[in-house]
Design a protein around this motif. Structure first.
Motif, PDB file in Angstrom:
ATOM      1  N   THR A  22       0.844  -1.195   0.000  1.00 31.80           N
ATOM      2  CA  THR A  22       0.000   0.000   0.000  1.00 31.80           C
ATOM      3  C   THR A  22       0.878   1.242   0.000  1.00 31.80           C
ATOM      4  O   THR A  22       2.023   1.225   0.477  1.00 31.80           O
ATOM      5  N   PHE A  23       0.309   2.330  -0.520  1.00 30.73           N
ATOM      6  CA  PHE A  23       1.003   3.612  -0.573  1.00 30.73           C
ATOM      7  C   PHE A  23       0.104   4.664   0.071  1.00 30.73           C
ATOM      8  O   PHE A  23      -1.071   4.794  -0.302  1.00 30.73           O
ATOM      9  N   LEU A  37      -2.916   5.834  -2.190  1.00 26.54           N
ATOM     10  CA  LEU A  37      -2.578   5.922  -3.612  1.00 26.54           C
ATOM     11  C   LEU A  37      -2.453   4.510  -4.158  1.00 26.54           C
ATOM     12  O   LEU A  37      -2.335   3.536  -3.392  1.00 26.54           O
ATOM     13  N   ASP A  38      -2.443   4.400  -5.470  1.00 21.74           N
ATOM     14  CA  ASP A  38      -2.336   3.081  -6.107  1.00 21.74           C
ATOM     15  C   ASP A  38      -1.315   3.157  -7.231  1.00 21.74           C
ATOM     16  O   ASP A  38      -1.236   4.174  -7.938  1.00 21.74           O
ATOM     17  N   CYS A  39      -0.549   2.076  -7.416  1.00 18.67           N
ATOM     18  CA  CYS A  39       0.493   2.086  -8.445  1.00 18.67           C
ATOM     19  C   CYS A  39      -0.038   1.690  -9.820  1.00 18.67           C
ATOM     20  O   CYS A  39       0.729   1.677 -10.798  1.00 18.67           O
ATOM     21  N   ILE A  59       9.172   6.767   1.968  1.00 17.58           N
ATOM     22  CA  ILE A  59       9.751   6.046   3.098  1.00 17.58           C
ATOM     23  C   ILE A  59       9.401   4.568   2.985  1.00 17.58           C
ATOM     24  O   ILE A  59       8.236   4.203   2.789  1.00 17.58           O
ATOM     25  N   ILE A  60      10.421   3.693   3.148  1.00 22.38           N
ATOM     26  CA  ILE A  60      10.228   2.253   3.034  1.00 22.38           C
ATOM     27  C   ILE A  60      10.776   1.560   4.280  1.00 22.38           C
ATOM     28  O   ILE A  60      11.944   1.734   4.627  1.00 22.38           O
ATOM     29  N   HIS A  61       9.942   0.779   4.948  1.00 20.17           N
ATOM     30  CA  HIS A  61      10.378   0.030   6.127  1.00 20.17           C
ATOM     31  C   HIS A  61      11.122  -1.243   5.725  1.00 20.17           C
ATOM     32  O   HIS A  61      11.269  -1.563   4.542  1.00 20.17           O
ATOM     33  N   ILE A  88       5.306   9.954   1.001  1.00 19.86           N
ATOM     34  CA  ILE A  88       4.580   8.717   0.695  1.00 19.86           C
ATOM     35  C   ILE A  88       5.198   7.570   1.494  1.00 19.86           C
ATOM     36  O   ILE A  88       6.408   7.331   1.427  1.00 19.86           O
ATOM     37  N   ILE A  89       4.350   6.874   2.260  1.00 24.62           N
ATOM     38  CA  ILE A  89       4.801   5.713   3.042  1.00 24.62           C
ATOM     39  C   ILE A  89       4.465   4.445   2.272  1.00 24.62           C
ATOM     40  O   ILE A  89       3.315   4.235   1.864  1.00 24.62           O
TER      41      ILE A  89
END
Length: 494
Positions: A22-23, A37-39, A59-61, A88-89
């Motif tokens: 998910t974004f 949001l959607d890719c 940001i990416i965990h 954007i997470i």
């Protein structure tokens, strides 16, 4: 059939449906509640508060985490505070789930492609360009950022926060984060002590500039990996991850402009600790601020720094040089110094109680002061002699000079030939701007003198009379009787 660079994993990514990436978009208009949001579908983007023409931070965990973790939200809030941005997470929690790390590493490739698809939609709908993007990835998320950069050419920047080591370190640049993934790649290494020894991050350079706080292997203020693992088992505190997680804490702290992580180019961490590399160079390209503002410097390669062991982790780093007075051989004891400014003070231990201090040596190293401790006006020195069964330290120790240099290259100093530090008696010394020169007194004009009477026979004895003597009051600057220098004060025949 040609082999893929990912064949060593022997595992394919899971399906997009099972990873369920998910974004979530945050701006200053919706800082508290994010917008999905959607890719693939651009409709959500069109309805969102996305700000065309404003920079984008993604940001990416990492493994075993999610986009809802407190640190992710703290970083989002901190970034929005710095400017009018789109944050954007990326949440790929199901694809990063414990305990299958190998599957998560394989899934990282797919997540990277999904981020690239989202960027492509944003660029088409909002007329954005690759130079508008800065991707920030922690651990496994750092390599996902690299995969996205492989798909989207000329990204402005990628920040790798302690990139994951297992299945990535030592492998081809095609399967991990590397400098070709963006115009500027900066990496913070905090737990690169090797996987067998408990290190989860990579120690090898992966960016244009690689920061190694506290050497990059372990972090001050964290338990040893072994002790941390025990607390994990018994208490569930996850202390063994402290070194690894310190990377995103450093980055969050760096968003505050007054919280600087000044780092210096050096051949090794050991040389840096000795103070051999505390110099930005004439053009300033030998140092940079680790974290958000790393791009503002032209420094490249390995950069080292030291941090505090607790919040705030940023510090005023000082190189300290103490010149010992000659002629006193050696002693054993503890030297302590207290920095004083107008608003604060902080103490540091320079030697331990049983350390040998030699007259010919210069005590040199780095100390880490609280960020509010600036413009140091004076110091308080204290010498405590060692008391042992076999040997002990002297009752006093003398120094000639103290010089403090901050990370901006500004020096304050004290000079006083033979300044005596008595055992357990603190001594306050004022500091003045610049690097002073020690003035050694001329042997015939000493600062400290010993007065005594001496005599000389000036005539032979005459029958019935003693010899005639001439008495002289002399001042000897040296306690050592072998140093025979005198100043005549008066001469009186007797």
């Amino acid at each position: 059939m040609a082999l893929s660079p990912f064949d060593y994993l022997d595992t394919l990514p899971a399906s997009p449906e099972s990873i369920s990436t998910t974004f979530t978009l945050f701006t200053r208009e919706n800082a508290a509640i994010g917008e999905k949001l959607d890719c693939i579908d651009a409709n959500l983007l069109r309805k969102s508060n996305f700000k065309a023409g404003k920079p984008v931070k993604i940001i990416i965990h990492g493994f075993g985490s999610s986009g809802r973790r407190p640190w992710v939200m703290q970083m989002t809030e901190a970034l929005l505070y710095t400017g009018d941005l789109n944050v954007i997470i990326v949440d790929w929690e199901k694809g990063a789930a414990l305990p299958n790390y190998i599957q998560a590493a394989a899934n990282a490739r797919l997540v990277g492609k999904q981020i690239a698809l989202l960027i492509d939609i944003i660029n088409r709908e909002k007329l954005m360009k690759p130079k508008d993007y800065h991707i920030i990835g922690f651990s496994l998320g750092a390599h996902i950022a690299g995969f996205a950069g492989t798909e989207v050419k000329n990204l402005s920047r990628i920040t790798g926060l302690d990139p994951a080591s297992p299945l990535f370190e030592g492998y081809s640049e095609k399967v991990r984060l590397d400098p070709t993934d963006a115009d500027f790649v900066d990496v913070i290494h905090t737990n690169g002590d090797g996987f067998i020894r408990g290190g989860l991050g990579s120690l090898m350079p992966m960016g244009h500039v690689d920061f190694y706080p506290n050497g990059g292997r372990e972090q001050v203020g964290c338990n040893s990996v072994f002790v941390g693992a025990l607390t994990d088992i018994f208490y569930g505190n996850w202390q063994s991850l402290c070194h690894h997680r310190r990377a995103f804490r450093f980055f969050i702290d760096s968003t505050e402009p007054s919280c600087k992580f000044h780092a210096f180019s050096c051949q090794s961490y050991e040389k840096f600790l000795r103070g051999d590399c505390f110099d930005c160079g004439k053009d300033g390209n030998k140092c940079a601020n680790m974290g958000l503002f790393a791009y503002q410097s032209g420094a490249r390669g390995r950069l080292y720094l030291v941090t505090r062991d607790s919040e705030p982790f940023c510090a005023n780093q000082y190189k300290i040089d103490i010149k010992n007075n000659a002629g006193q051989a050696s002693t054993w004891g503890k030297l302590e110094i207290v920095f004083h400014s107008k608003d604060a003070n902080e103490s540091f231990q320079l030697t331990s109680e049983s350390d040998e201090i030699k007259e010919s040596s210069i005590i040199q190293g780095l100390v880490v002061a609280h960020p509010i401790l600036r413009n140091i006006t004076h110091v308080v020195m204290k010498y405590s002699k060692y008391r042992g069964w076999i040997y002990s330290g002297k009752d006093f120790w003398a120094i000639d000079k103290i010089a403090l240099t901050n990370s901006d290259g500004e020096t304050v100093s004290y000079c006083g030939h033979g300044t005596v530090l008595e055992n357990n008696k603190p001594l306050q010394l004022s500091l003045f701007p610049g690097n002073c020169t020690v003035h050694i007194p001329h042997p015939l004009m000493p600062a400290t003198r010993l007065a005594r009477f001496v005599w000389k026979v000036v005539s032979e004895p005459i029958r019935g009379q003693p010899p005639k003597l001439m008495w002289r009051l002399a001042i000897n600057p040296f306690v050592n009787e072998e140093r025979n220098y005198y100043d005549s004060i008066s001469v009186k025949p007797v």
